[in-house]
Design an enzyme around this catalytic site. Sequence first.
Site, PDB file in Angstrom:
ATOM      1  N   LYS A  74       1.015  -1.228   0.068  1.00  0.00           N
ATOM      2  CA  LYS A  74       0.219   0.067   0.048  1.00  0.00           C
ATOM      3  C   LYS A  74       0.795   1.359  -0.094  1.00  0.00           C
ATOM      4  O   LYS A  74       0.530   2.483  -0.663  1.00  0.00           O
ATOM      5  CB  LYS A  74      -1.164   0.075   1.223  1.00  0.00           C
ATOM      6  CG  LYS A  74      -1.957  -1.073   0.819  1.00  0.00           C
ATOM      7  CD  LYS A  74      -3.322  -0.988   1.837  1.00  0.00           C
ATOM      8  CE  LYS A  74      -4.426  -2.064   1.186  1.00  0.00           C
ATOM      9  NZ  LYS A  74      -4.852  -2.927   2.171  1.00  0.00           N
ATOM     10  N   LYS A 108      -4.511 -10.235  -9.844  1.00  0.00           N
ATOM     11  CA  LYS A 108      -5.591 -10.844  -8.853  1.00  0.00           C
ATOM     12  C   LYS A 108      -7.099  -9.816  -8.840  1.00  0.00           C
ATOM     13  O   LYS A 108      -6.891  -8.617  -8.771  1.00  0.00           O
ATOM     14  CB  LYS A 108      -4.943 -10.634  -7.578  1.00  0.00           C
ATOM     15  CG  LYS A 108      -5.559 -11.053  -6.259  1.00  0.00           C
ATOM     16  CD  LYS A 108      -5.003 -10.700  -4.923  1.00  0.00           C
ATOM     17  CE  LYS A 108      -6.200 -10.984  -3.794  1.00  0.00           C
ATOM     18  NZ  LYS A 108      -6.370  -9.712  -3.040  1.00  0.00           N
ATOM     19  N   LYS A 119     -10.914  -5.392  -5.012  1.00  0.00           N
ATOM     20  CA  LYS A 119     -11.690  -4.176  -5.103  1.00  0.00           C
ATOM     21  C   LYS A 119     -10.726  -3.084  -5.069  1.00  0.00           C
ATOM     22  O   LYS A 119     -10.929  -2.076  -5.959  1.00  0.00           O
ATOM     23  CB  LYS A 119     -12.214  -3.877  -3.569  1.00  0.00           C
ATOM     24  CG  LYS A 119     -13.647  -4.460  -3.314  1.00  0.00           C
ATOM     25  CD  LYS A 119     -13.912  -4.543  -1.930  1.00  0.00           C
ATOM     26  CE  LYS A 119     -12.872  -5.329  -1.021  1.00  0.00           C
ATOM     27  NZ  LYS A 119     -13.362  -6.046   0.019  1.00  0.00           N
TER      28      LYS A 119
HETATM   29  P1  ADP Z   1     -10.283  -7.491  -1.955  1.00  0.00           P
HETATM   30  O1  ADP Z   1      -8.693  -7.616  -2.328  1.00  0.00           O
HETATM   31  O2  ADP Z   1     -11.104  -7.133  -2.922  1.00  0.00           O
HETATM   32  O3  ADP Z   1     -10.131  -6.394  -1.163  1.00  0.00           O
HETATM   33  P2  ADP Z   1     -10.177  -8.767   0.682  1.00  0.00           P
HETATM   34  O4  ADP Z   1      -8.884  -8.390   0.728  1.00  0.00           O
HETATM   35  O5  ADP Z   1     -11.439  -8.318   1.332  1.00  0.00           O
HETATM   36  O6  ADP Z   1     -10.479  -8.704  -1.007  1.00  0.00           O
HETATM   37  O7  ADP Z   1     -10.375 -10.448   0.754  1.00  0.00           O
HETATM   38  C1  ADP Z   1     -11.639 -11.295   1.484  1.00  0.00           C
HETATM   39  C2  ADP Z   1     -11.201 -12.627   1.360  1.00  0.00           C
HETATM   40  O8  ADP Z   1     -11.336 -13.167  -0.196  1.00  0.00           O
HETATM   41  C3  ADP Z   1      -9.839 -12.980   1.716  1.00  0.00           C
HETATM   42  O9  ADP Z   1      -9.743 -14.198   2.395  1.00  0.00           O
HETATM   43  C4  ADP Z   1      -8.824 -13.041   0.580  1.00  0.00           C
HETATM   44  O10 ADP Z   1      -7.871 -13.894   0.685  1.00  0.00           O
HETATM   45  C5  ADP Z   1     -10.020 -13.624  -0.426  1.00  0.00           C
HETATM   46  N1  ADP Z   1      -9.608 -13.217  -1.867  1.00  0.00           N
HETATM   47  C6  ADP Z   1      -9.772 -11.780  -2.323  1.00  0.00           C
HETATM   48  N2  ADP Z   1      -9.546 -11.746  -3.523  1.00  0.00           N
HETATM   49  C7  ADP Z   1      -9.339 -12.908  -4.189  1.00  0.00           C
HETATM   50  C8  ADP Z   1      -8.868 -13.413  -5.105  1.00  0.00           C
HETATM   51  N3  ADP Z   1      -8.816 -12.702  -6.262  1.00  0.00           N
HETATM   52  N4  ADP Z   1      -8.427 -14.815  -5.516  1.00  0.00           N
HETATM   53  C9  ADP Z   1      -8.842 -15.586  -4.170  1.00  0.00           C
HETATM   54  N5  ADP Z   1      -9.079 -15.111  -2.918  1.00  0.00           N
HETATM   55  C10 ADP Z   1      -9.425 -13.629  -2.825  1.00  0.00           C
END
Ligand code: ADP
Length: 327
Positions: free
Chosen positions: A113, A193, A196
């Site tokens: 970040k 990946k 959001k």
């Molecule tokens: P984002 O990256 O969209 O902010 P989060 O960090 O809130 O998502 O992730 C919530 C859950 O979903 C976590 O357990 C994370 O490991 C899983 N996750 C998020 N994006 C992915 C992805 N592209 N592939 C697999 N798992 C994911």
Amino acid sequence: MSTKTILSGIQPSGKLHIGNYFGAIRQHIAMQDEGDAFYFIANYHSLTSLRDGKQLYQNTIDVTLDYLALGLDPERATFFAQSDVPQVTELAWILGTLTPVSMMEKGVSYKDKIAAGLSPNIGLFTYPILQAADILIYHSNVVPVGEDQKQNIEICRDLAGKFNREYEGEYLILPEEHIVKSVAVVPGTDGRKMSKSYSNTIPIFGEGKAFKKSIMSIQTDSTALEDPKDPETDNVFALIKLFASKEEQDEIAAKYRAGGYGYGHAKKELLGFIQNYFGEALEKRKQLEKDIDYVKDVLAEGGKKARIRAEQVMTPIREVAGIVRSF
Ligand code: ADP
Ligand code: TRP
């Protein structure tokens, strides 16, 4: 053998996407019968990036609706909001007093970040400590998460170990992560990946034009429609694989290789797969939306159960650390 405690959390920082589903939510729901399951909405964590109170509240309700629609059964799993368990922030403070600054400085997500130009706040810096408290406060044994959370779970184990050594007892239990390898990283519409933070997501419960647009915007190479294509290097196919049976995958892969089958065709097939896969849950969600009081009750009941467990773990910790509690 005693039942194991399964715990996971999800941030309510936006609309849930299919990366969240395959990387985390699906496992959460599948595991609700494998032990004593606790799943919570990490609203304090979301505060590190979301400062619109109305939005954060609405997202909390939305994530609850999503989970219930996708099959979370509140009779079997305890589902609640992080903020309904004040013992979590209490433990986070205590763990923070045992955490070397250098440990937080090595946080991959924190470093990413900063590298992306974000000016970090202390909440973001100490994010893994709060996450460790989330896990440790229920004596959790297994934590189902996506690959990107591995480091946070390691930090959690480290902190639990430090506390136990410092205060000479088994006050906290060291958890294990549970990561499903085959879907460890779901790609987004730009091939990175799905996240959001990259605005490359496909929502679980999308409808209408915007939803179609998100799928049609998946980036592909410029191979002409009539030419053969390699399914294994294509983003659309990578996503189709999540939904299609082995036979369906083979059939579509053959069409890619034969030529005369464009990426536009593949995207339409993907759209169909997604609508079919989440169709029933979408209908259920629409029904649940009509009864928000029920949704709030689920959170309130879950919070009650979680607080009881958290207090059982917290009481001896306060005692051994010499923290006065006069009420
Ligand atoms: P984002 O990256 O969209 O902010 P989060 O960090 O809130 O998502 O992730 C919530 C859950 O979903 C976590 O357990 C994370 O490991 C899983 N996750 C998020 N994006 C992915 C992805 N592209 N592939 C697999 N798992 C994911
Ligand atoms: N950091 C996790 C994520 O971004 C959310 C989370 C917070 C969590 N506390 C947790 C996950 C405890 C598992 C256990 O996805």
